[in-house]
Motif scaffolding. Structure first.
Motif, mmCIF file in Angstrom:
data_model
loop_
_atom_site.group_PDB
_atom_site.id
_atom_site.type_symbol
_atom_site.label_atom_id
_atom_site.label_comp_id
_atom_site.label_asym_id
_atom_site.label_seq_id
_atom_site.Cartn_x
_atom_site.Cartn_y
_atom_site.Cartn_z
ATOM 1 N N VAL A 153 -9.570 -2.868 9.193
ATOM 2 C CA VAL A 153 -8.574 -3.367 8.244
ATOM 3 C C VAL A 153 -7.174 -2.942 8.675
ATOM 4 N N GLU A 157 -4.004 -5.416 9.837
ATOM 5 C CA GLU A 157 -2.726 -5.390 9.117
ATOM 6 C C GLU A 157 -1.597 -4.813 9.975
ATOM 7 N N ARG A 393 -6.425 -5.111 0.926
ATOM 8 C CA ARG A 393 -5.892 -6.352 1.493
ATOM 9 C C ARG A 393 -5.436 -7.340 0.423
#
Length: 497
Positions: A153, A157, A393
Motif C-alpha cells: 500500500v 501511494e 486508501r
C-alpha cells in the motif's frame, strides 16, 4: 458471534516487495539499504545526496524561515498497523477477559483480504502524499502477509519506508515481531470499537526495539516534519520515543504531535510515559488535539483558553490546533486566534478524519500559508475523508478536496464562535473564515471570505493536481531487476556525515 459483513472495497493487488519514494516525485538520488526484515526482499531507503530546501531550524510564529538539507517533507514515527474493518452485530464487551477472548476469536484465522486496510499513521501519510508532499514512514512491520500488504500500500501511494528493526533482532519470531493488527468493528448504528494485541499487554508491542538506528536517525534528519501520535506508545517504549524527540530537536526537524485518546491515559500512566508526554507538550512545534483532549490535559473547557494554556507551558510550541469535528477548528498562536467553521458534507465514516486533517496542517505549515488558509484546507481534507468508508486508501483525494473548496459550503454557527471568542479578544488578532466578505471589522474580528481563501489554495494545490494527471501511476525503480542485472547484493552503506 455472527459472521461479519464486508465494509471495504477490495484491496488493489500488487506484486511489489519494496517501498521507495519515486523519482518523479522526489527528483533525488538515494542509496539503498538491505531490509531489516529477513528473507522477504523488502528494502528501505536512506537519502544521501540531497538538495537544499526549507527546513524548520528557525520558526517564527509557525513560519519556516531558514534553509537546510531536508528533502523529505513528512516522516511519521511508529503506529504502522493493518486495520481489519468488520461489520459486527454488537461492539466488543467491556471487560478485559471477555474482550481478549473476543479478539482471539477474530484472530483465529486471517480474514479475507478485502477486509484489510492500511491504518494508523498510514492514514496521515497517504493524505499528505496525495497533497503532493514527499513522505516516508518509520516503523516496524513483520515478515508476514500483513506486513507485505502494508508495504504494498505504501509503495502504491508513493510513500517511502524505513524499517526500525536492528540486525540483532532478526532472530525474533512470534507475535512480538508480527505486524500490529487493529480490529475496527462497526455495529449497525455505525459506532466504532477498536482492539489490538497492544491493548492486552503492559509493555509496548515492540518493546524489544531499544534505540534509534543509524537509518532512523538519517530519516529524521532528512525530514522537515516528524509526526508522532499517542498510539505510538502502544508500539514503542517511552525512552525510544523520547530519543526521537530529542534527536529531531537537535537536527532541526519540526515535531508535530497528536496525543489522541491516549493523551488521557499517558497523563495518568507510568513515570516514563508521563515524562515522554511532557516532553512532547513542551518540545513540539505543533500540537493537535480535539477540544475534549485539550480539556483533559489542561482542565480548561474553553478550547481557546486551553490552547493558550498549552502554549504558555511549552518551550517550542508555535501552533496549537484544536479540532472540533463538525463544528470546525482553531489555530492558536501566542499572538493570534484563527477560526474556521467546518464544511457541510454527508458523513459516511469519521475514521481517519483527524489523521487526514493533520496532513493538511503539515501542508500549510510547509508552504508558509496564512493560518486561516491552513485551517480551511485541513477542514476540507478531513471532511472529504468523512465522505468515504474507512481510512487508509479511502482517505481524501485531491479531487474531492478541490471540489469542496469550490463549493464554499460552510457550517457556520455564529453563536458558537461568539461564545468561544468573547473571553479571548483582548490583545489577540482574531481571524474568522466566512462564506462571504464582510466590510470592516466585526467586534475586532477580521472576516476572510472562503472564496478568496479557496482561490489561493487552488494555486497551491495546482502542482500536485498536474502531477496526478501527468503521472497516474507510480514510476518506481525496478529494484529486483537492478539486482539481477548487476548481480550484486546491496549492503548497508554507512554515511560519513
Amino acid at each position: 458471534m455472527h459472521n461479519p459483513t464486508l465494509t471495504l472495497k477490495p484491496s488493489v493487488p500488487s506484486s511489489h516487495g519494496f517501498s521507495l519514494i519515486p523519482q518523479n516525485r522526489s527528483q533525488l538520488n538515494y542509496r539503498f539499504c538491505t531490509s531489516l526484515l529477513p528473507n522477504n526482499g523488502i528494502f528501505s531507503i536512506l537519502n544521501c545526496n540531497s538538495t537544499k530546501v526549507h527546513n524548520s531550524n528557525s520558526v517564527k510564529d509557525g513560519k519556516l524561515t531558514s534553509i537546510g538539507v531536508k528533502d523529505v517533507d513528512v516522516a511519521t514515527l511508529g503506529n504502522l498497523c493493518v486495520d481489519i474493518v468488520l461489520n459486527v452485530p454488537e461492539l466488543p464487551p467491556a471487560t478485559f477477559d471477555e474482550r481478549k477472548a473476543y479478539m482471539e476469536q477474530l484472530s483465529a484465522s486471517p480474514p479475507d483480504k478485502r477486509y484489510w486496510e492500511a491504518g494508523g499513521n498510514c492514514n496521515m501519510v497517504i493524505a499528505a502524499a496525495r497533497l503532493g508532499l514527499r513522505c516516508i514512514t518509520i516503523g516496524h512491520v513483520g515478515d508476514e502477509i500483513y506486513g507485505q500488504f502494508l508495504l504494498d500500500v505504501l509503495h502504491d501511494e508513493e510513500i517511502g519506508f524505513v524499517g526500525m528493526t536492528e540486525y540483532s533482532d532478526l532472530a525474533l519470531v512470534g507475535a512480538s515481531y508480527e505486524t500490529l493488527l487493529c480490529w475496527v468493528l462497526v455495529d449497525p448504528l455505525q459506532r466504532h470499537g477498536f482492539c489490538s494485541r497492544a491493548d492486552f499487554h503492559k509493555e509496548p508491542a515492540f518493546s524489544w526495539l531499544s534505540g534509534l538506528s543509524r537509518e532512523v536517525k538519517k530519516a529524521i534528519k532528512n525530514s522537515k516534519i516528524l509526526f508522532c501520535n499517542g498510539y505510538g506508545f502502544d508500539e514503542l517504549s517511552p525512552s525510544l520515543i523520547t530519543s526521537a524527540i530529542e534527536y529531531a530537536v537537535e537536527v532541526g526537524t519540526a515535531i508535530f504531535f497528536d496525543p489522541g485518546p491516549r493523551g488521557k491515559t499517558l497523563s495518568a500512566g507510568t513515570p516514563e510515559q508521563k515524562r515522554a508526554l511532557g516532553k512532547f507538550l513542551k518540545m513540539s512545534d505543533v500540537l493537535l488535539l480535539t477540544s475534549d483532549e485539550a480539556e483533559s490535559l489542561t482542565g480548561i473547557q474553553n478550547p481557546i483558553l486551553a490552547g493558550q494554556e498549552l502554549l504558555r507551558n511549552a518551550e517550542r510550541t508555535k501552533w496549537v490546533i484544536v479540532k472540533m469535528g463538525s463544528k470546525g477548528s482553531l489555530l492558536i498562536t501566542p499572538s493570534s486566534i484563527s477560526c474556521a467553521p467546518a464544511f457541510k458534507v454527508n458523513v459516511v465514516d469519521t475514521v481517519g478524519c483527524g489523521d487526514s486533517f493533520v496532513a493538511a496542517i503539515a501542508f500549510g505549515f510547509l508552504h508558509n500559508m496564512p493560518n486561516i488558509n491552513t485551517l480551511a484546507i485541513a477542514n476540507a481534507v478531513g471532511a472529504a475523508t468523512a465522505m468515504g468508508c474507512g481510512a487508509g486508501r479511502n482517505v481524501a483525494t485531491l479531487k474531492q478536496v478541490t471540489e469542496l473548496l469550490k463549493d464554499c459550503n460552510l457550517n457556520e454557527d455564529g453563536q458558537l464562535w461568539q461564545d468561544l471568542l468573547h473571553e479571548n479578544l483582548e490583545a489577540h488578532e482574531v481571524t474568522f473564515l466566512s462564506k462571504t466578505a464582510i466590510n470592516g471589522n466585526d467586534n475586532c474580528i477580521n472576516h476572510v471570505a472562503l472564496e478568496k481563501v479557496a482561490s489561493e489554495l487552488h494555486s497551491k494545490l495546482e502542482p500536485a493536481r498536474k502531477e496526478a494527471i501527468l503521472n497516474p501511476s507510480c514510476d518506481f525503480i525496478p529494484l529486483r531487476g537492478v539486482l539481477q542485472k548487476y548481480r550484486i547484493a546491496f549492503i548497508l552503506i554507512l554515511s560519513h556525515d
